[in-house]
Scaffold this active site. Structure first.
Site, short mmCIF file in Angstrom:
data_model
loop_
_atom_site.label_atom_id
_atom_site.label_comp_id
_atom_site.label_asym_id
_atom_site.label_seq_id
_atom_site.Cartn_x
_atom_site.Cartn_y
_atom_site.Cartn_z
N VAL A 44 0.85 -1.20 0.00
CA VAL A 44 0.00 0.00 0.00
C VAL A 44 0.89 1.25 0.00
O VAL A 44 0.69 2.18 -0.79
CB VAL A 44 -0.94 0.01 1.24
CG1 VAL A 44 -1.64 1.35 1.39
CG2 VAL A 44 -1.97 -1.11 1.13
N ARG A 88 4.11 1.68 -0.88
CA ARG A 88 4.95 1.93 -2.06
C ARG A 88 4.11 2.16 -3.33
O ARG A 88 4.51 2.93 -4.21
CB ARG A 88 5.96 0.80 -2.24
CG ARG A 88 6.97 0.85 -1.08
CD ARG A 88 8.28 0.22 -1.39
NE ARG A 88 9.23 0.47 -0.31
CZ ARG A 88 10.27 -0.28 -0.04
NH1 ARG A 88 10.53 -1.35 -0.79
NH2 ARG A 88 11.10 0.01 0.94
N SER A 117 -13.08 -6.52 11.60
CA SER A 117 -12.43 -5.29 11.13
C SER A 117 -13.13 -4.75 9.88
O SER A 117 -13.29 -3.54 9.71
CB SER A 117 -10.96 -5.57 10.81
OG SER A 117 -10.34 -6.14 11.94
N ASP A 126 -7.89 -17.84 9.72
CA ASP A 126 -9.00 -18.80 9.77
C ASP A 126 -9.55 -19.19 8.40
O ASP A 126 -10.18 -20.23 8.25
CB ASP A 126 -10.16 -18.24 10.59
CG ASP A 126 -9.81 -18.07 12.06
OD1 ASP A 126 -8.68 -18.42 12.43
OD2 ASP A 126 -10.66 -17.59 12.82
N MET A 131 -6.31 -23.61 15.38
CA MET A 131 -7.18 -22.43 15.47
C MET A 131 -8.30 -22.48 14.44
O MET A 131 -8.34 -23.38 13.59
CB MET A 131 -6.36 -21.16 15.30
CG MET A 131 -5.62 -20.75 16.55
SD MET A 131 -4.84 -19.15 16.35
CE MET A 131 -4.47 -18.74 18.05
N GLY A 132 -9.15 -21.47 14.52
CA GLY A 132 -10.30 -21.40 13.61
C GLY A 132 -11.54 -21.30 14.45
O GLY A 132 -12.22 -22.30 14.70
N ARG A 133 -11.81 -20.07 14.90
CA ARG A 133 -12.91 -19.83 15.85
C ARG A 133 -14.18 -20.60 15.52
O ARG A 133 -14.60 -21.46 16.26
CB ARG A 133 -13.22 -18.33 15.86
CG ARG A 133 -12.88 -17.69 17.17
CD ARG A 133 -13.28 -16.25 17.18
NE ARG A 133 -12.58 -15.50 16.14
CZ ARG A 133 -12.38 -14.20 16.20
NH1 ARG A 133 -12.80 -13.53 17.24
NH2 ARG A 133 -11.76 -13.55 15.21
N HIS A 153 -0.93 -20.09 19.36
CA HIS A 153 -0.46 -18.94 18.58
C HIS A 153 0.79 -19.21 17.76
O HIS A 153 1.19 -18.35 16.96
CB HIS A 153 -0.28 -17.72 19.49
CG HIS A 153 -1.59 -17.20 20.01
ND1 HIS A 153 -2.27 -17.82 21.03
CD2 HIS A 153 -2.37 -16.18 19.60
CE1 HIS A 153 -3.41 -17.18 21.25
NE2 HIS A 153 -3.50 -16.17 20.40
N GLN A 168 0.77 -21.03 15.40
CA GLN A 168 0.22 -21.07 14.04
C GLN A 168 0.19 -19.70 13.39
O GLN A 168 0.19 -19.57 12.18
CB GLN A 168 -1.23 -21.58 14.07
CG GLN A 168 -1.37 -23.00 14.53
CD GLN A 168 -2.80 -23.29 14.99
OE1 GLN A 168 -3.64 -23.64 14.19
NE2 GLN A 168 -3.06 -23.14 16.28
P1 ADP Z 1 -11.21 -9.72 13.17
O1 ADP Z 1 -11.08 -8.51 12.32
O2 ADP Z 1 -9.96 -10.53 13.22
O3 ADP Z 1 -12.45 -10.53 12.85
P2 ADP Z 1 -12.54 -8.72 15.60
O4 ADP Z 1 -13.83 -9.42 15.36
O5 ADP Z 1 -11.99 -8.74 16.99
O6 ADP Z 1 -11.34 -9.23 14.68
O7 ADP Z 1 -12.73 -7.19 15.15
C1 ADP Z 1 -11.67 -6.27 15.20
C2 ADP Z 1 -12.17 -4.90 15.56
O8 ADP Z 1 -13.06 -4.41 14.54
C3 ADP Z 1 -13.00 -4.81 16.84
O9 ADP Z 1 -12.20 -4.81 18.01
C4 ADP Z 1 -13.68 -3.46 16.63
O10 ADP Z 1 -12.81 -2.39 16.93
C5 ADP Z 1 -13.96 -3.47 15.13
N1 ADP Z 1 -15.35 -3.89 14.92
C6 ADP Z 1 -15.85 -5.15 14.90
N2 ADP Z 1 -17.19 -5.15 14.74
C7 ADP Z 1 -17.56 -3.85 14.67
C8 ADP Z 1 -18.81 -3.17 14.54
N3 ADP Z 1 -19.97 -3.84 14.43
N4 ADP Z 1 -18.80 -1.82 14.50
C9 ADP Z 1 -17.65 -1.12 14.59
N5 ADP Z 1 -16.44 -1.71 14.74
C10 ADP Z 1 -16.39 -3.04 14.78
O1 F6P Z 2 -9.33 -15.08 14.04
C1 F6P Z 2 -8.02 -15.48 14.17
C2 F6P Z 2 -7.78 -16.20 15.46
O2 F6P Z 2 -6.44 -16.61 15.49
C3 F6P Z 2 -8.72 -17.37 15.74
O3 F6P Z 2 -8.33 -18.53 15.06
C4 F6P Z 2 -8.63 -17.50 17.24
O4 F6P Z 2 -9.79 -18.05 17.79
C5 F6P Z 2 -8.47 -16.08 17.68
O5 F6P Z 2 -7.98 -15.35 16.57
C6 F6P Z 2 -7.56 -15.90 18.87
O6 F6P Z 2 -7.48 -14.56 19.14
P1 F6P Z 2 -6.55 -13.85 20.22
O7 F6P Z 2 -5.69 -12.92 19.45
O8 F6P Z 2 -7.50 -13.11 21.08
O9 F6P Z 2 -5.78 -14.89 20.96
#
Ligand code: ADP
Ligand code: F6P
Length: 320
Positions: A23, A25, A105, A128, A170-172, A250, A252
């Site tokens: 992004v 560069r 995110s 995942d 892993m893999g929620r 972790h 992984q």
């Molecule tokens: P990942 O992106 O790995 O799935 P998370 O589910 O923890 O991780 O989401 C990362 C961040 O994205 C959260 O901590 C929050 O700051 C933001 N986020 C997630 N869901 C929402 C939402 N519905 N509205 C606004 N921000 C969100």
């Molecule tokens: O979503 C990626 C992941 O590594 C999942 O596989 C796992 O359940 C989770 O994140 C672990 O998250 P943390 O960073 O909170 O340990």
């Protein structure tokens, strides 16, 4: 477009640095300044952002993790938190944002676009492989190679002692890592959230293997279905096998990204900047067949990625 920003958010994944580098560069090559935001949405709210120059991304392509760091930020889920964040982005004249992360995110990115009309492009980064719309996300290939390295190593000692190993990966809510690693690692079973399983028939399969003179059994468990410790105890009790447990955790998620992940991240980073220059917003870069395409957030977030049924059948057929 004069100035954009990039950030990593949610669980880190190997290849995120390569995406940031691309992004930055690609931006510089097109006379666009790129700011780096630290710790995802937390950094937006706390105003932790700075201009990244070409030298800032030197020597990062081979490193796992993310040098911008990542975070989970509850405050961004509130209207007040987002308001603060948008003020900070505007203060620095940042016209658009590239968000590298998982489903959560990307949801945050969509909210920014929906509420403020802010220009956002997402890049799928999560080991995942649970993100809809792209064949594969950044970091999955490296994580799988980490898992396979562990399984190959365990195989040596397992077969020396005729043991059964339960390996938790892993893999929620997604069995992709467990299923793929089971096939590539030659395991006997994969317990994954997508398919109901029957412990009795797994016990029977393992019994038969030992009767045929096979020297070890490996069972993969996706963390989403429960703990390897609990399943291990049950197998030991019900089947009487000499069982050992490995939770890869972790391990992984770290390590130098594979060539595949470096290339995927680099292509997606470049596409994100080019997409913004063409006026695209509210989309995620995706690998579709061999091309990088743009998929609307609605489609990405409104669908659940399904496991390939052919792979499930292959895993079953080859495990006897
Ligand atoms: P990942 O992106 O790995 O799935 P998370 O589910 O923890 O991780 O989401 C990362 C961040 O994205 C959260 O901590 C929050 O700051 C933001 N986020 C997630 N869901 C929402 C939402 N519905 N509205 C606004 N921000 C969100
Ligand atoms: O979503 C990626 C992941 O590594 C999942 O596989 C796992 O359940 C989770 O994140 C672990 O998250 P943390 O960073 O909170 O340990």
């Amino acid at each position: 477009m004069k100035r954009i920003a990039v950030m990593t958010s949610g669980g880190d994944s190997p290849g995120m640095n390569a995406a940031i580098r691309s992004v930055v560069r690609t931006g510089i090559a097109n006379d666009i300044e790129v700011f780096g935001i630290e710790q995802g949405y937390k950094g937006i709210i706390q105003d932790k952002m700075r201009l990244l120059e070409s030298k800032d991304v030197s020597n990062t392509i081979y490193r796992g993790g993310t040098f911008l760091r990542s975070a989970r930020c509850l405050e961004f889920k509130t209207k007040e938190g987002r308001e603060k964040g948008v003020q900070n982005l505007k203060k620095h004249d940042i016209e658009a944002l590239v968000v590298i992360g998982g489903d959560g995110s990307l949801t945050g990115a969509k909210v920014l676009e929906d509420e403020y009309g802010y220009k956002v492009i997402g890049i799928p980064g999560s080991i995942d492989n649970d993100i809809y719309g792209t064949n594969i996300s950044i970091g999955v290939d490296t994580a799988l190679n980490n898992i396979i390295h562990a399984i190959d190593t365990i195989n040596d000692t397992a077969s020396s002692h005729d043991r059964t190993f339960m390996v938790e990966v892993m893999g929620r809510n997604c069995g992709y890592l467990a299923l793929t690693a089971a096939i590539a690692g030659g395991a006997e079973a994969a317990l994954i959230p997508e398919i109901p399983f029957d412990l009795e028939s797994i016990l029977e399969k393992i019994r038969k293997r030992y009767e045929e003179g096979k020297t070890r059994s490996i069972i993969l468990i996706a963390e989403g279905v429960g703990s390897a410790h609990d399943f291990g105890k049950t197998l030991q009790m019900m089947g009487g096998f000499d069982t050992r447990i490995m939770v890869l955790g972790h391990l992984q998620r770290g390590g130098s990204p594979t060539v595949f992940d470096r290339m995927l991240a680099t292509r997606m980073g470049a596409a994100a900047v080019e997409g913004l220059m063409e006026g695209k917003t509210g989309v995620m870069t995706a690998l579709v067949n061999k091309n990088i395409e743009f998929i609307p957030f609605e489609e990405v977030l409104g669908n659940t990625r399904q496991l390939d049924e052919r792979l499930m059948k292959i895993a079953e057929d080859l495990s006897h």
